[in-house]
Design a protein around this motif. Structure first.
Motif, short mmCIF file in Angstrom:
data_model
loop_
_atom_site.label_atom_id
_atom_site.label_comp_id
_atom_site.label_asym_id
_atom_site.label_seq_id
_atom_site.Cartn_x
_atom_site.Cartn_y
_atom_site.Cartn_z
N GLN A 1 0.83 -1.21 0.00
CA GLN A 1 0.00 0.00 0.00
C GLN A 1 0.87 1.27 0.00
OE1 GLN A 1 -1.99 1.66 3.49
NE2 GLN A 1 -3.80 0.52 2.81
N PHE A 2 2.02 1.21 0.67
CA PHE A 2 2.95 2.35 0.67
C PHE A 2 3.66 2.51 -0.68
CE2 PHE A 2 4.09 1.53 5.44
CZ PHE A 2 2.84 1.98 5.83
N GLU A 3 3.45 1.53 -1.58
CA GLU A 3 4.20 1.43 -2.84
C GLU A 3 5.66 1.11 -2.63
OE1 GLU A 3 3.31 4.62 -5.56
OE2 GLU A 3 1.17 4.45 -5.12
N SER A 4 5.92 0.41 -1.55
CA SER A 4 7.26 -0.09 -1.25
C SER A 4 7.47 -1.38 -2.03
CB SER A 4 7.36 -0.35 0.25
OG SER A 4 8.49 -1.13 0.56
N GLY A 5 8.73 -1.68 -2.29
CA GLY A 5 9.07 -3.00 -2.81
C GLY A 5 9.47 -3.90 -1.66
N LEU A 6 9.93 -5.11 -1.98
CA LEU A 6 10.35 -6.04 -0.95
C LEU A 6 11.75 -6.56 -1.22
CD1 LEU A 6 7.12 -8.25 -0.59
CD2 LEU A 6 7.76 -6.25 0.80
N ASP A 7 12.50 -6.75 -0.14
CA ASP A 7 13.79 -7.41 -0.22
C ASP A 7 13.63 -8.80 0.38
OD1 ASP A 7 16.82 -7.37 -0.45
OD2 ASP A 7 16.54 -7.83 1.67
N THR A 8 14.00 -9.82 -0.40
CA THR A 8 13.75 -11.19 0.04
C THR A 8 15.04 -12.01 0.04
OG1 THR A 8 13.27 -11.80 -2.24
CG2 THR A 8 11.39 -11.19 -0.85
N VAL A 9 15.09 -13.04 0.87
CA VAL A 9 16.29 -13.86 0.94
C VAL A 9 16.02 -15.35 0.70
CG1 VAL A 9 17.53 -12.26 2.46
CG2 VAL A 9 16.08 -14.03 3.48
N SER A 10 14.76 -15.70 0.43
CA SER A 10 14.46 -17.10 0.13
C SER A 10 13.32 -17.16 -0.88
CB SER A 10 14.06 -17.85 1.41
OG SER A 10 12.79 -17.39 1.87
N PHE A 11 13.20 -18.30 -1.55
CA PHE A 11 12.10 -18.50 -2.50
C PHE A 11 10.76 -18.31 -1.79
CE2 PHE A 11 9.14 -21.24 -4.91
CZ PHE A 11 9.24 -20.61 -6.14
N GLN A 12 10.71 -18.78 -0.53
CA GLN A 12 9.46 -18.70 0.22
C GLN A 12 9.08 -17.25 0.54
OE1 GLN A 12 11.98 -20.78 0.78
NE2 GLN A 12 11.02 -22.75 0.28
N GLU A 13 10.08 -16.42 0.84
CA GLU A 13 9.77 -15.01 1.06
C GLU A 13 9.26 -14.36 -0.21
OE1 GLU A 13 12.61 -13.67 4.84
OE2 GLU A 13 12.96 -12.77 2.88
N VAL A 14 9.82 -14.76 -1.35
CA VAL A 14 9.33 -14.25 -2.63
C VAL A 14 7.87 -14.65 -2.81
CG1 VAL A 14 9.54 -14.44 -5.14
CG2 VAL A 14 11.60 -14.26 -3.73
N GLN A 15 7.57 -15.91 -2.51
CA GLN A 15 6.18 -16.39 -2.63
C GLN A 15 5.23 -15.61 -1.73
OE1 GLN A 15 7.10 -20.64 -1.92
NE2 GLN A 15 5.86 -21.05 -3.73
N LEU A 16 5.70 -15.32 -0.51
CA LEU A 16 4.89 -14.53 0.43
C LEU A 16 4.60 -13.15 -0.15
CD1 LEU A 16 6.23 -14.98 4.09
CD2 LEU A 16 3.86 -15.22 3.31
N GLU B 1 17.69 -22.45 -7.04
CA GLU B 1 16.75 -21.55 -6.34
C GLU B 1 16.76 -20.17 -7.00
OE1 GLU B 1 16.85 -21.62 -2.05
OE2 GLU B 1 15.70 -19.76 -1.89
N ILE B 2 17.94 -19.69 -7.38
CA ILE B 2 18.04 -18.39 -8.03
C ILE B 2 17.30 -18.41 -9.37
CG2 ILE B 2 19.67 -16.74 -9.08
CD1 ILE B 2 21.64 -17.49 -6.84
N GLU B 3 17.45 -19.53 -10.10
CA GLU B 3 16.76 -19.65 -11.38
C GLU B 3 15.25 -19.67 -11.21
OE1 GLU B 3 18.94 -23.18 -12.67
OE2 GLU B 3 19.71 -22.05 -14.39
N GLU B 4 14.79 -20.38 -10.18
CA GLU B 4 13.35 -20.44 -9.90
C GLU B 4 12.79 -19.04 -9.66
OE1 GLU B 4 10.96 -23.08 -9.48
OE2 GLU B 4 12.52 -23.98 -10.76
N VAL B 5 13.52 -18.26 -8.87
CA VAL B 5 13.06 -16.91 -8.54
C VAL B 5 13.12 -16.01 -9.78
CG1 VAL B 5 13.55 -14.85 -7.17
CG2 VAL B 5 13.67 -17.10 -6.10
N ALA B 6 14.21 -16.15 -10.57
CA ALA B 6 14.36 -15.33 -11.77
C ALA B 6 13.22 -15.59 -12.75
CB ALA B 6 15.71 -15.61 -12.44
N LYS B 7 12.80 -16.85 -12.81
CA LYS B 7 11.70 -17.24 -13.70
C LYS B 7 10.42 -16.45 -13.40
CE LYS B 7 12.09 -21.88 -14.21
NZ LYS B 7 11.59 -23.20 -13.78
N LEU B 8 10.26 -16.05 -12.13
CA LEU B 8 9.07 -15.32 -11.72
C LEU B 8 9.12 -13.84 -12.10
CD1 LEU B 8 8.73 -16.86 -8.13
CD2 LEU B 8 7.29 -17.38 -10.11
N GLY B 9 10.28 -13.40 -12.60
CA GLY B 9 10.41 -11.99 -12.98
C GLY B 9 10.91 -11.11 -11.86
N VAL B 10 11.47 -11.73 -10.83
CA VAL B 10 12.01 -10.99 -9.69
C VAL B 10 13.45 -10.57 -9.99
CG1 VAL B 10 12.77 -11.32 -7.28
CG2 VAL B 10 10.50 -12.11 -8.00
#
Ligand SMILES: *Cc1c(COP(=O)(O)O)cnc(C)c1O
Length: 402
Positions: A62-77, A99-108
């Protein structure tokens, strides 16, 4: 938050209980935005690991903030909270290429912090832009448990290896679109931060096609009276000027990024626990609460100081207590604390309980994790139910032993 409301919440939802005041989160967020208002493009990526309840992530969206994540699960959250993949950055350490490839596939946005993975990733996916995490070797604070920018740190690629990064980029044809640093969780002074930033600018000039520079975090908030905290307004003044100058020299308006966790959520949190027992020994008065390092581990793990108040007795005279937990190990929250006289049944409040508190909770001693409540627009909302016995048994496979 006033003590009366907190006691009411403990009565309503039971103890132990985490309470988060979103107004504080919002004001901390705006402090950073205002401090850097002179920079054309600023992006804050909230560090999810500090406090990862999905409602908190929705608040940042809602603040228009982005997120910094350290695991695939945090990305999913983050995605489940509705944050767009392009507003998420993935800054892991020591995770697999898969794991990096999985996350990259999502467009992160991927942030890579070691050379061997960079080379492998660049060979396989030269078309995916990547940010690199640099270790500027600047010592932040004095506690090596929470300083991650120094020479022996496992985090980041050393500035002395920048020539090697450039060789990998050349050989693979990959595109570096961001430069990143995160020097640890305890930057004490602005000078240290600026010193590290200069090193980062120096690295940035060596890459042609950047979109952003990410200065990480490490912003300090006060945990007790007299603590130094990061003067974000002063940092804003100094770094904005320098950043704008850099962009001019670079010939492009880059985005200035930060990824604070503690600064944004620490002070918003209150951990409430009930006193089970008062125990007097020959030298100490112990107040034992219905919690332990299973719910709040920072005091035991980092020697962190969390201010403790007796919100059930605001006017009583102060006495000295050691506040301990109910875990069958030493689990001391604080020794020799001056606290308003405690009676069994009183509710104690642990302050600064927003960052790295619930997110580090466990089920040790087969206890339930606490419930979480969020105060939003003046209303209290249960945002996580207290666990039940079903949660303790979940995933346990009962085999036939007779
Ligand atoms: C943990 C972490 C942060 C947040 O640090 P705080 O001290 O909570 O602000 C930021 N960036 C990275 C890469 C992290 O691992």
């Amino acid at each position: 938050m006033d003590s009366k409301t907190l006691v009411e919440l403990a009565n309503k939802y039971g103890s132990p209980l985490y309470v988060y005041d979103t107004e504080k989160i919002s004001s901390q967020y705006n402090r950073i935005i205002n401090a850097f208002s002179k920079v054309k493009s600023v992006k804050i990526n909230y560090a999810v690991k500090a406090l990862s309840n999905i409602n908190i992530l929705k608040l940042f969206k809602q603040f228009e903030s982005g997120l910094d994540t350290v695991s695939f699960q945090e990305v999913q959250l983050g995605l489940a909270a509705g944050v767009a993949p392009e507003n998420i950055i993935f800054t892991p350490n020591g995770v697999s290429l898969e794991e990096i490839e999985e996350v990259a596939k999502l467009g992160v946005q991927i942030n890579i912090d070691n050379l061997s993975i960079l080379e492998l990733f660049g060979q396989k996916h030269p078309e995916i832009p990547v940010c690199v995490r640099i270790n500027p070797h600047v010592m932040a604070g004095g506690n090596s448990k929470i300083s991650v920018g120094h020479i022996d740190s496992k985090f980041g690629i050393s500035i002395y290896q920048v020539p090697h990064i450039k060789r990998v980029v050349e050989n693979t044809g990959m595109h570096i679109n961001g430069i990143h640093m995160h020097t640890g969780s305890d930057i004490l002074d602005i000078d240290t931060f600026i010193r590290a930033s200069e090193i980062l600018f120096d690295v940035a000039t060596q890459f042609e096609n950047l979109d952003f520079i990410d200065f990480g975090s490490g912003f300090k908030v006060p945990y007790k009276e007299g603590d130094i905290s990061t003067d974000i307004e002063q940092l804003g003044k100094q770094l904005s000027k320098r950043f704008n100058q850099f962009c001019k020299d670079y010939g492009k308006d880059l985005t200035l990024m930060f990824e604070p966790g503690k600064f944004l959520v620490s002070e918003s949190g209150y951990f409430l626990a009930k006193v089970n027992v008062i125990k007097q020994t020959t030298s100490t008065v112990f107040a034992g609460v219905d919690s332990g390092f299973n719910h709040l581990v920072r005091p035991m793990m980092y020697d962190a100081y969390h201010h403790i108040t007796n919100i059930s007795n605001l006017t009583g005279r102060e006495r000295y207590y050691s506040v301990v937990g109910y875990i069958c190990e030493t689990d001391t929250f604080g020794t020799n604390r001056r606290i308003n006289e405690i009676t069994e049944g009183d509710v104690l409040c642990f302050h600064n309980a927003g960052a790295y508190c619930f997110s580090m909770a466990s089920n040790y001693n087969s206890r339930y994790k606490p419930a979480e409540v969020m105060i939003y627009n003046g209303q209290d909302y249960l945002i996580r139910e207290r666990e039940t016995f079903q949660d303790i048994l979940k995933n346990q496979v009962t085999i036939d032993i007779s």
